[in-house]
Design a protein around this motif. Structure first.
Motif, PDB file in Angstrom:
ATOM      1  N   GLU A  63       0.832  -1.199   0.000  1.00  0.00           N
ATOM      2  CA  GLU A  63       0.000   0.000   0.000  1.00  0.00           C
ATOM      3  C   GLU A  63       0.875   1.262   0.000  1.00  0.00           C
ATOM      4  OE1 GLU A  63      -3.757   1.906   2.458  1.00  0.00           O
ATOM      5  OE2 GLU A  63      -2.687   0.201   3.298  1.00  0.00           O
ATOM      6  N   CYS A  64       1.934   1.258   0.797  1.00  0.00           N
ATOM      7  CA  CYS A  64       2.850   2.408   0.827  1.00  0.00           C
ATOM      8  C   CYS A  64       3.513   2.597  -0.538  1.00  0.00           C
ATOM      9  CB  CYS A  64       3.902   2.223   1.910  1.00  0.00           C
ATOM     10  SG  CYS A  64       3.222   2.314   3.586  1.00  0.00           S
ATOM     11  N   ALA A  65       3.898   1.502  -1.176  1.00  0.00           N
ATOM     12  CA  ALA A  65       4.499   1.586  -2.509  1.00  0.00           C
ATOM     13  C   ALA A  65       3.498   2.168  -3.511  1.00  0.00           C
ATOM     14  CB  ALA A  65       4.977   0.209  -2.964  1.00  0.00           C
ATOM     15  N   ALA A  66       2.220   1.817  -3.367  1.00  0.00           N
ATOM     16  CA  ALA A  66       1.195   2.354  -4.263  1.00  0.00           C
ATOM     17  C   ALA A  66       1.048   3.863  -4.068  1.00  0.00           C
ATOM     18  CB  ALA A  66      -0.144   1.655  -4.017  1.00  0.00           C
ATOM     19  N   TYR A  67       1.109   4.321  -2.817  1.00  0.00           N
ATOM     20  CA  TYR A  67       1.045   5.768  -2.557  1.00  0.00           C
ATOM     21  C   TYR A  67       2.230   6.477  -3.197  1.00  0.00           C
ATOM     22  CZ  TYR A  67      -2.656   5.082   0.930  1.00  0.00           C
ATOM     23  OH  TYR A  67      -3.823   4.773   1.559  1.00  0.00           O
ATOM     24  N   LEU A  68       3.410   5.887  -3.095  1.00  0.00           N
ATOM     25  CA  LEU A  68       4.609   6.498  -3.684  1.00  0.00           C
ATOM     26  C   LEU A  68       4.522   6.515  -5.214  1.00  0.00           C
ATOM     27  CD1 LEU A  68       7.316   5.001  -1.322  1.00  0.00           C
ATOM     28  CD2 LEU A  68       6.581   7.388  -1.450  1.00  0.00           C
ATOM     29  N   ARG A  69       4.017   5.431  -5.802  1.00  0.00           N
ATOM     30  CA  ARG A  69       3.830   5.411  -7.258  1.00  0.00           C
ATOM     31  C   ARG A  69       2.843   6.494  -7.684  1.00  0.00           C
ATOM     32  NH1 ARG A  69       4.190   0.028  -6.632  1.00  0.00           N
ATOM     33  NH2 ARG A  69       1.943  -0.272  -6.525  1.00  0.00           N
ATOM     34  N   HIS A  70       1.762   6.632  -6.931  1.00  0.00           N
ATOM     35  CA  HIS A  70       0.753   7.648  -7.234  1.00  0.00           C
ATOM     36  C   HIS A  70       1.354   9.052  -7.167  1.00  0.00           C
ATOM     37  CE1 HIS A  70      -2.689  10.327  -6.319  1.00  0.00           C
ATOM     38  NE2 HIS A  70      -3.304   9.566  -7.191  1.00  0.00           N
ATOM     39  N   ALA A  71       2.339   9.249  -6.284  1.00  0.00           N
ATOM     40  CA  ALA A  71       2.980  10.555  -6.143  1.00  0.00           C
ATOM     41  C   ALA A  71       4.010  10.813  -7.227  1.00  0.00           C
ATOM     42  CB  ALA A  71       3.642  10.659  -4.772  1.00  0.00           C
ATOM     43  N   GLY A  72       4.274   9.819  -8.061  1.00  0.00           N
ATOM     44  CA  GLY A  72       5.206  10.026  -9.173  1.00  0.00           C
ATOM     45  C   GLY A  72       6.562   9.402  -8.976  1.00  0.00           C
ATOM     46  N   TYR A  73       6.777   8.678  -7.886  1.00  0.00           N
ATOM     47  CA  TYR A  73       8.050   7.994  -7.667  1.00  0.00           C
ATOM     48  C   TYR A  73       7.962   6.618  -8.323  1.00  0.00           C
ATOM     49  CZ  TYR A  73       8.757  11.675  -4.257  1.00  0.00           C
ATOM     50  OH  TYR A  73       8.888  12.885  -3.651  1.00  0.00           O
ATOM     51  N   VAL A  74       8.144   6.581  -9.629  1.00  0.00           N
ATOM     52  CA  VAL A  74       7.887   5.366 -10.411  1.00  0.00           C
ATOM     53  C   VAL A  74       8.947   4.290 -10.224  1.00  0.00           C
ATOM     54  CG1 VAL A  74       6.466   6.468 -12.147  1.00  0.00           C
ATOM     55  CG2 VAL A  74       8.942   6.412 -12.437  1.00  0.00           C
ATOM     56  N   SER A  75      10.085   4.610  -9.620  1.00  0.00           N
ATOM     57  CA  SER A  75      11.119   3.597  -9.443  1.00  0.00           C
ATOM     58  C   SER A  75      10.794   2.649  -8.300  1.00  0.00           C
ATOM     59  CB  SER A  75      12.480   4.261  -9.191  1.00  0.00           C
ATOM     60  OG  SER A  75      12.436   5.011  -7.979  1.00  0.00           O
ATOM     61  N   ILE A  76       9.737   2.917  -7.558  1.00  0.00           N
ATOM     62  CA  ILE A  76       9.349   2.061  -6.432  1.00  0.00           C
ATOM     63  C   ILE A  76       8.690   0.808  -6.964  1.00  0.00           C
ATOM     64  CG2 ILE A  76       7.903   1.928  -4.363  1.00  0.00           C
ATOM     65  CD1 ILE A  76      10.232   3.855  -4.056  1.00  0.00           C
TER      66      ILE A  76
END
Length: 84
Positions: free
Chosen positions: A71-84
């Motif tokens: 879930e945390c990784a999904a939040y980071l992806r949503h914020a634009g941190y695509v390398s997660i």
């Protein structure tokens, strides 16, 4: 003060940055990730219905464990941190 003296105090046109030519940052998502996290945290905290400050802080610590790594990784992806 003469009008010619006032003109010399203004910034020259070539000193003004051309903002249109500057690279733009990526547009933020319509709902920032931090707002999504806080929405879930507030919902779970309201359900807990704690009545003291100490109990509320203990509950916040417990609730944060509900945010799993995926879930945390999904939040980071949503914020634009695509390398997660």
């Amino acid at each position: 003060m003469a009008s010619s003296d006032m003109d010399s105090s203004f910034v020259q046109d070539n000193d003004i940055p051309d903002y249109a030519a500057m690279p733009r940052q990526k547009q933020e998502p319509s709902t920032p990730s931090i707002e999504m996290v806080f929405a879930k945290l507030k919902t779970l905290l309201r359900k807990a219905d704690e009545r003291s400050v100490d109990a509320t802080w203990r509950r916040v610590g417990e609730i944060l464990k509900a945010f799993g790594p995926h879930e945390c990784a999904a939040y980071l992806r949503h914020a634009g941190y695509v390398s997660i």
